[in-house]
Write a protein that holds these residues in place. Structure first.
Motif, PDB file in Angstrom:
ATOM      1  N   ALA A 198       0.803  -1.221   0.000  1.00  0.00           N
ATOM      2  CA  ALA A 198       0.000   0.000   0.000  1.00  0.00           C
ATOM      3  C   ALA A 198       0.834   1.269   0.000  1.00  0.00           C
ATOM      4  N   ILE A 199       2.113   1.177   0.355  1.00  0.00           N
ATOM      5  CA  ILE A 199       2.924   2.385   0.502  1.00  0.00           C
ATOM      6  C   ILE A 199       3.112   3.105  -0.824  1.00  0.00           C
ATOM      7  N   THR A 200       3.165   2.348  -1.936  1.00  0.00           N
ATOM      8  CA  THR A 200       3.301   2.986  -3.248  1.00  0.00           C
ATOM      9  C   THR A 200       2.077   3.838  -3.567  1.00  0.00           C
ATOM     10  N   ALA A 201       0.885   3.302  -3.292  1.00  0.00           N
ATOM     11  CA  ALA A 201      -0.343   4.061  -3.526  1.00  0.00           C
ATOM     12  C   ALA A 201      -0.408   5.286  -2.622  1.00  0.00           C
ATOM     13  N   VAL A 202       0.006   5.118  -1.371  1.00  0.00           N
ATOM     14  CA  VAL A 202       0.029   6.258  -0.451  1.00  0.00           C
ATOM     15  C   VAL A 202       0.927   7.357  -0.992  1.00  0.00           C
ATOM     16  N   TYR A 203       2.058   6.964  -1.559  1.00  0.00           N
ATOM     17  CA  TYR A 203       3.020   7.947  -2.064  1.00  0.00           C
ATOM     18  C   TYR A 203       2.446   8.721  -3.250  1.00  0.00           C
ATOM     19  N   TRP A 204       1.977   7.991  -4.293  1.00  0.00           N
ATOM     20  CA  TRP A 204       1.569   8.716  -5.493  1.00  0.00           C
ATOM     21  C   TRP A 204       0.232   9.435  -5.308  1.00  0.00           C
ATOM     22  N   ILE A 205      -0.662   8.899  -4.475  1.00  0.00           N
ATOM     23  CA  ILE A 205      -1.918   9.615  -4.223  1.00  0.00           C
ATOM     24  C   ILE A 205      -1.654  10.938  -3.505  1.00  0.00           C
ATOM     25  N   SER A 206      -0.757  10.897  -2.527  1.00  0.00           N
ATOM     26  CA  SER A 206      -0.418  12.135  -1.823  1.00  0.00           C
ATOM     27  C   SER A 206       0.309  13.108  -2.745  1.00  0.00           C
ATOM     28  N   GLU A 207       1.126  12.589  -3.682  1.00  0.00           N
ATOM     29  CA  GLU A 207       1.804  13.452  -4.648  1.00  0.00           C
ATOM     30  C   GLU A 207       0.794  14.133  -5.565  1.00  0.00           C
ATOM     31  N   VAL A 208      -0.169  13.366  -6.062  1.00  0.00           N
ATOM     32  CA  VAL A 208      -1.191  13.932  -6.946  1.00  0.00           C
ATOM     33  C   VAL A 208      -2.015  14.971  -6.202  1.00  0.00           C
ATOM     34  N   TRP A 209      -2.425  14.659  -4.982  1.00  0.00           N
ATOM     35  CA  TRP A 209      -3.223  15.604  -4.204  1.00  0.00           C
ATOM     36  C   TRP A 209      -2.456  16.903  -3.955  1.00  0.00           C
ATOM     37  N   GLN A 210      -1.173  16.799  -3.710  1.00  0.00           N
ATOM     38  CA  GLN A 210      -0.394  17.984  -3.371  1.00  0.00           C
ATOM     39  C   GLN A 210      -0.082  18.851  -4.580  1.00  0.00           C
ATOM     40  N   HIS A 211       0.208  18.236  -5.727  1.00  0.00           N
ATOM     41  CA  HIS A 211       0.732  19.007  -6.860  1.00  0.00           C
ATOM     42  C   HIS A 211      -0.199  19.071  -8.066  1.00  0.00           C
ATOM     43  N   CYS A 212      -1.330  18.383  -8.029  1.00  0.00           N
ATOM     44  CA  CYS A 212      -2.210  18.343  -9.195  1.00  0.00           C
ATOM     45  C   CYS A 212      -2.717  19.740  -9.566  1.00  0.00           C
ATOM     46  N   GLY A 213      -3.194  20.487  -8.585  1.00  0.00           N
ATOM     47  CA  GLY A 213      -3.712  21.823  -8.864  1.00  0.00           C
ATOM     48  C   GLY A 213      -2.662  22.772  -9.392  1.00  0.00           C
ATOM     49  N   TRP A 214      -1.464  22.671  -8.868  1.00  0.00           N
ATOM     50  CA  TRP A 214      -0.381  23.543  -9.325  1.00  0.00           C
ATOM     51  C   TRP A 214       0.046  23.192 -10.744  1.00  0.00           C
ATOM     52  N   ASN A 215       0.140  21.888 -11.045  1.00  0.00           N
ATOM     53  CA  ASN A 215       0.590  21.462 -12.365  1.00  0.00           C
ATOM     54  C   ASN A 215      -0.432  21.731 -13.457  1.00  0.00           C
TER      55      ASN A 215
END
Length: 321
Positions: free
Chosen positions: A180-197
């Motif tokens: 599950a750690i991989t999903a935790v990593y990329w989901i948190s990355e998308v949530w953090q940077h999606c709006g900015w990108n």
């Protein structure tokens, strides 16, 4: 008559028999500098900064081929060739580290590339400018939260005992799970940077001629048809260039975040090249070995960048060089 013929031949001879002088690189640079010296002066601080902090440190790359000797400096150690590369390739951890890096990087790359496009297309369909501005502001605000705070939030939210998300999964700890750690990593990355990108895609969409939307609506196009035939083609060149740039860092998993997420339970799934290099180079003081690993990482990223640029240039005729 002969004199006139000779004069004509002499006038024609230089243009037909003698090749014109082609200016060299130095001459062309000098001519360009004389024409646009103001722009060169404005660019000088940035060029000096890049030269000092990007190109001068490349002198230390040779440490990957030398046995580091603190008394003799970077260039005084014994030349060992590809010894440290062979040591890394034959290490029992090589396959695991490379697979972890590829898995986490590719998941983050794919989702971090697709979701900003989707978000930009959805925001562009909002009719009210106030609502559009509010949604855009809310979505890009997480970008300004520091990585340490993000990891602290994940530890609180995903706590199986007290976290409101962690409780949904029972006694299983998502941060301690190797799956599950991989999903935790990329989901948190998308949530953090999606709006900015997505801002750059919104900028591309803002340049679309409004008459295209009007013509499409006259032809009976709905919202999905507008997105498919007007919006999506407008952002496709921008998306292609951004994908090429992201391919150049396909193995560069963010060190700070993955290092903070590591624990004794998820270590087999979170040990990537960046964290391994830090532990080998800084904690174990094996500077030559860590330099070789970092150089290998850079070469692989460079190959991905060149390949993605060549494919994009052939398929969509858009590239960065």
């Amino acid at each position: 008559m002969n004199t006139r013929h000779s004069a004509t031949a002499a006038a024609v001879a230089p243009s037909s028999g003698v090749e014109r002088h082609k200016p060299g690189l130095l001459e062309r640079f000098t001519d360009h500098f004389q024409r646009y010296w103001q722009l060169w002066v404005l660019s000088a601080p940035a060029l000096v900064f890049v030269a000092i902090f990007a190109y001068v440190p490349m002198w230390g790359i040779q440490l990957a081929f030398r046995k580091f000797d603190s008394a003799r400096g970077l260039t005084g150690g014994e030349w060992v060739g590809l010894h440290y590369f062979e040591q890394f390739f034959t290490s029992p951890l090589f396959g695991e580290i490379l697979w972890n890096t590829f898995r986490i990087s590719l998941w983050t790359l794919v989702t971090g590339f697709i979701f900003p496009i989707i978000l930009a297309l959805l925001i562009n369909q909002i009719g009210s400018s106030k609502v559009k501005g509010f949604v855009q502001t809310v979505t890009y605000m997480p970008h300004f939260i520091s990585t340490v705070v993000i990891v602290s939030m994940l530890n609180i939210f995903l706590d199986p005992n007290n976290g409101f998300i962690g409780k949904l999964f029972g006694d299983e700890s998502l941060l301690g799970s190797t799956t599950a750690i991989t999903a935790v990593y990329w989901i948190s990355e998308v949530w953090q940077h999606c709006g900015w990108n997505c801002i750059i895609y919104l900028a591309a969409l803002s340049s679309v001629d409004p008459s295209l939307y009007e013509a499409a609506k006259i032809d009976g196009a709905g919202r999905f048809q507008l997105i498919r035939y007007v919006d999506f083609p407008a952002i496709l060149p921008t998306a292609g260039v951004l994908l090429i740039l992201q391919m150049g860092s396909v193995l560069n998993v963010g060190f700070d975040k993955i290092y903070l997420l590591q624990n004794s339970l998820n270590m087999p799934a979170t040990e990537v090249i960046s964290t391994y290099t830090f532990k080998i180079g800084i904690q174990s003081a094996q500077f030559s070995y860590s330099t070789a690993i970092g150089l290998f990482n850079t070469i692989v990223n460079f190959v991905f960048l060149i390949t993605a640029n060549a494919i994009s240039k052939r398929v969509s005729n858009s590239s960065i060089f």
